[in-house]
Scaffold this active site. Structure first.
Site: not given
Length: 278
Positions: A47, A91, A114
């Protein structure tokens, strides 16, 4: 035909980089990694690299495994109030002593790139999507490249997780498809898949879906990524037996995976633009 997620993601990243080159402040993405899980560390590094490629400001925040809930929430709040940051991602999975839902709900919905915050999921449910979960949105981008009109098509989603299966079903419903959601315990799963024009497999069981379950000419999207005993990667679909039946199919690796990160960048750019317009 293979749906080449790597190539589609590359084109998407190039389009994002073009847009970023024309703005003043660089869009900012912060990624929090708790502990030192090797797979999570690889995802976070990917990322970070993708951010640099498109010209984003990237903040990679490593926290020790033993961080308390209060400490982690206060880090999220700090980023909520940081004007350089447009997108916040924690994460997953988190260590067992931390409540992932509480962490996700603490992220500002405007920075929830997200797409997991209940406000953003609610907007998707109401067909008023804003920041959409990355993998299902990436799948919709891939489906669009086939040129197939989804209206009225029979779509079967195998797997009902909050991250993929449920929002995937909503994405397809919003495209006016007819959607059936299944799981690994669904009765006569093969029969349901045999009727499907589109199959999205996200169940986490290697090669569960066999080629003879596939309707001739169907589109197969394999979200699964499973490491086999010999170290190789496999999807949830038996690719070798399915590829001759399917009109379109995604490989594993090189299918859905690259799209998830490219879509994360897309969401971050969306969040950036919304904040700049305020």
């Amino acid at each position: 035909m293979i749906i080449d997620g790597k190539q589609i993601a590359k084109e998407l990243r190039a389009a994002i980089a073009d847009q970023v080159s024309m703005v003043g402040r660089a869009p900012g993405l912060a990624v929090i990694l708790v502990g030192d899980d090797p797979a999570s560390a690889v995802y976070v590094r990917n990322k970070d690299n993708a951010c640099k490629e498109v010209g984003f400001y990237s903040e990679k925040i490593n926290k020790p495994e033993g961080i308390t809930q209060v400490e982690l929430l206060s880090e999220v709040e700090r980023l909520n109030n940081d004007d350089k940051i447009d997108g916040i991602l924690v994460q997953l999975p988190l260590p067992k002593h931390l409540d992932a839902n509480l962490v996700i709900e603490t992220i500002s919905p405007e920075k929830d790139v997200d797409g997991f915050h209940s406000e953003n999921i609610g907007k998707l449910m109401q067909n008023k999507p804003y920041l959409r979960p990355c993998t299902p949105k990436g799948v919709m981008t891939m489906l669009a490249t086939t040129g197939i009109d989804l209206v009225g098509k029979n779509c079967v989603v195998v797997g009902a997780s909050n991250i993929v299966g449920r929002p995937m079903a909503m994405e397809l419903l919003n495209a006016r498809a007819t959607v059936t959601i299944c799981n690994s315990k669904t009765q006569d799963l093969s029969g349901k898949i045999r009727q499907a024009d589109v199959v999205v497999a996200a169940v986490g069981i290697p090669k569960m879906i066999q080629g003879d379950w596939i309707k001739k000419g169907a589109i197969i999207i394999d979200v699964g990524i499973n490491r086999l005993d010999d170290g190789s990667l496999s999807g949830d679909v038996d690719f070798d037996s399915a590829k001759d039946k399917a009109a379109w199919i995604t490989p594993v690796p090189g299918g859905v995976g690259p799209m998830t990160i490219a879509t994360l960048l897309e969401n971050t750019l969306t969040a950036y633009k919304a904040r700049e317009e305020k």
